[in-house]
Design a protein around this motif. Structure first.
Motif, PDB file in Angstrom:
ATOM      1  N   GLY A  28      41.752  70.230  50.918  1.00  0.00           N
ATOM      2  CA  GLY A  28      42.341  69.268  49.983  1.00  0.00           C
ATOM      3  C   GLY A  28      42.885  67.995  50.610  1.00  0.00           C
ATOM      4  N   LYS A  29      42.749  67.852  51.925  1.00  0.00           N
ATOM      5  CA  LYS A  29      43.309  66.663  52.579  1.00  0.00           C
ATOM      6  C   LYS A  29      42.629  65.377  52.108  1.00  0.00           C
ATOM      7  N   CYS A  30      41.337  65.453  51.825  1.00  0.00           N
ATOM      8  CA  CYS A  30      40.622  64.258  51.362  1.00  0.00           C
ATOM      9  C   CYS A  30      41.231  63.764  50.048  1.00  0.00           C
ATOM     10  N   SER A  31      41.550  64.692  49.168  1.00  0.00           N
ATOM     11  CA  SER A  31      42.129  64.315  47.875  1.00  0.00           C
ATOM     12  C   SER A  31      43.544  63.803  48.042  1.00  0.00           C
ATOM     13  N   ALA A  32      44.288  64.410  48.950  1.00  0.00           N
ATOM     14  CA  ALA A  32      45.664  63.964  49.186  1.00  0.00           C
ATOM     15  C   ALA A  32      45.682  62.537  49.730  1.00  0.00           C
ATOM     16  N   GLY A  33      44.647  62.157  50.481  1.00  0.00           N
ATOM     17  CA  GLY A  33      44.625  60.825  51.089  1.00  0.00           C
ATOM     18  C   GLY A  33      43.864  59.794  50.285  1.00  0.00           C
ATOM     19  N   CYS A  34      43.310  60.197  49.156  1.00  0.00           N
ATOM     20  CA  CYS A  34      42.503  59.263  48.350  1.00  0.00           C
ATOM     21  C   CYS A  34      43.432  58.346  47.557  1.00  0.00           C
ATOM     22  N   PRO A  35      43.309  57.025  47.726  1.00  0.00           N
ATOM     23  CA  PRO A  35      44.243  56.105  47.066  1.00  0.00           C
ATOM     24  C   PRO A  35      44.085  56.025  45.561  1.00  0.00           C
ATOM     25  N   ILE A  36      42.960  56.501  45.039  1.00  0.00           N
ATOM     26  CA  ILE A  36      42.796  56.412  43.576  1.00  0.00           C
ATOM     27  C   ILE A  36      42.611  57.789  42.944  1.00  0.00           C
ATOM     28  N   ALA A  37      43.111  58.806  43.628  1.00  0.00           N
ATOM     29  CA  ALA A  37      42.940  60.177  43.118  1.00  0.00           C
ATOM     30  C   ALA A  37      43.533  60.344  41.721  1.00  0.00           C
ATOM     31  N   ASP A  38      44.637  59.651  41.456  1.00  0.00           N
ATOM     32  CA  ASP A  38      45.283  59.823  40.146  1.00  0.00           C
ATOM     33  C   ASP A  38      44.509  59.150  39.020  1.00  0.00           C
ATOM     34  N   LYS A  39      43.501  58.362  39.367  1.00  0.00           N
ATOM     35  CA  LYS A  39      42.683  57.696  38.335  1.00  0.00           C
ATOM     36  C   LYS A  39      41.370  58.449  38.096  1.00  0.00           C
ATOM     37  N   MET A  40      41.162  59.511  38.828  1.00  0.00           N
ATOM     38  CA  MET A  40      39.870  60.212  38.774  1.00  0.00           C
ATOM     39  C   MET A  40      39.916  61.413  37.840  1.00  0.00           C
ATOM     40  N   ASP A  41      38.754  61.734  37.256  1.00  0.00           N
ATOM     41  CA  ASP A  41      38.688  62.937  36.414  1.00  0.00           C
ATOM     42  C   ASP A  41      38.646  64.206  37.273  1.00  0.00           C
ATOM     43  N   TYR A  42      38.039  64.101  38.433  1.00  0.00           N
ATOM     44  CA  TYR A  42      38.040  65.221  39.395  1.00  0.00           C
ATOM     45  C   TYR A  42      38.388  64.670  40.763  1.00  0.00           C
ATOM     46  N   LEU A  43      38.991  65.511  41.562  1.00  0.00           N
ATOM     47  CA  LEU A  43      39.374  65.098  42.908  1.00  0.00           C
ATOM     48  C   LEU A  43      38.180  65.214  43.859  1.00  0.00           C
ATOM     49  N   PRO A  44      38.205  64.460  44.958  1.00  0.00           N
ATOM     50  CA  PRO A  44      37.078  64.528  45.895  1.00  0.00           C
ATOM     51  C   PRO A  44      36.739  65.952  46.347  1.00  0.00           C
ATOM     52  N   ASN A  45      37.747  66.749  46.667  1.00  0.00           N
ATOM     53  CA  ASN A  45      37.423  68.121  47.127  1.00  0.00           C
ATOM     54  C   ASN A  45      36.829  68.967  46.010  1.00  0.00           C
ATOM     55  N   GLN A  46      37.195  68.665  44.745  1.00  0.00           N
ATOM     56  CA  GLN A  46      36.605  69.400  43.630  1.00  0.00           C
ATOM     57  C   GLN A  46      35.122  69.044  43.473  1.00  0.00           C
ATOM     58  N   VAL A  47      34.814  67.762  43.673  1.00  0.00           N
ATOM     59  CA  VAL A  47      33.416  67.348  43.583  1.00  0.00           C
ATOM     60  C   VAL A  47      32.597  67.994  44.711  1.00  0.00           C
ATOM     61  N   ILE A  48      33.184  68.026  45.894  1.00  0.00           N
ATOM     62  CA  ILE A  48      32.499  68.683  47.011  1.00  0.00           C
ATOM     63  C   ILE A  48      32.254  70.161  46.665  1.00  0.00           C
ATOM     64  N   HIS A  49      33.239  70.777  46.030  1.00  0.00           N
ATOM     65  CA  HIS A  49      33.078  72.184  45.655  1.00  0.00           C
ATOM     66  C   HIS A  49      31.960  72.362  44.629  1.00  0.00           C
ATOM     67  N   PHE A  50      31.870  71.443  43.663  1.00  0.00           N
ATOM     68  CA  PHE A  50      30.761  71.503  42.703  1.00  0.00           C
ATOM     69  C   PHE A  50      29.419  71.492  43.462  1.00  0.00           C
ATOM     70  N   VAL A  51      29.319  70.599  44.435  1.00  0.00           N
ATOM     71  CA  VAL A  51      28.056  70.493  45.191  1.00  0.00           C
ATOM     72  C   VAL A  51      27.795  71.803  45.940  1.00  0.00           C
ATOM     73  N   GLN A  52      28.826  72.330  46.573  1.00  0.00           N
ATOM     74  CA  GLN A  52      28.655  73.598  47.305  1.00  0.00           C
ATOM     75  C   GLN A  52      28.123  74.697  46.395  1.00  0.00           C
ATOM     76  N   MET A  53      28.595  74.671  45.131  1.00  0.00           N
ATOM     77  CA  MET A  53      28.207  75.703  44.170  1.00  0.00           C
ATOM     78  C   MET A  53      26.912  75.347  43.423  1.00  0.00           C
TER      79      MET A  53
END
Ligand code: SF4
Ligand code: SF4
Length: 127
Positions: A28-53
């Motif tokens: 989750g560090k990528c999401s914690a450091g993302c400057p626009i995470a609060d404007k996103m529907d999903y966080l970067p690590n969640q998107v990565i997880h979608f891809v993994q799955m």
């Protein structure tokens, strides 16, 4: 050790970006450091997880288009995954389907916009 990526979405991402999403262990560090995470529907690590799955939901998130390509996530990732490149690869997959996110014919007062903004938007949002 060589890891064989067989699922279609992670494989496509790897072919385009050279990035192996299975490096991610969801800290989750990528999401914690993302400057626009609060404007996103999903966080970067969640998107990565979608891809993994192999979940194509990764391709319909607004997050991949909101990404500012600031590389914060890439720098911060303890696994060396270039998250920014993964997001770009996901956008390329969508654009290659002919789904463009910008129609220049519908942009109002286009003549008043800075050319560099139009070029950047065209590069990111059209194929
Ligand atoms: S920082 Fe790297 S390992 Fe951690 S969740 Fe993000 S992509 Fe995965
Ligand atoms: S590159 Fe995109 S996903 Fe990564 S920190 Fe910047 S805005 Fe967030």
């Amino acid at each position: 050790m060589t890891v064989k990526i067989t699922l279609s979405l992670p494989k496509k991402v790897f072919e385009i970006s050279g990035e192996n999403v299975y490096l991610c262990y969801q800290c989750g560090k990528c999401s914690a450091g993302c400057p626009i995470a609060d404007k996103m529907d999903y966080l970067p690590n969640q998107v990565i997880h979608f891809v993994q799955m192999n979940n194509e939901k990764a391709l319909s998130t607004k997050m991949i288009w909101a990404c500012a390509e600031c590389f914060n996530c890439t720098v911060i990732c303890p696994r060396g995954l270039d998250v920014t490149k993964v997001m770009e690869a996901l956008r390329i997959i969508v654009l290659r389907k002919g789904i463009y996110k910008l129609d220049l014919n519908k942009v109002e007062k286009i003549e008043e916009l800075p050319q560099i903004a139009l070029i950047a938007a065209s590069r990111k949002l059209t194929g």
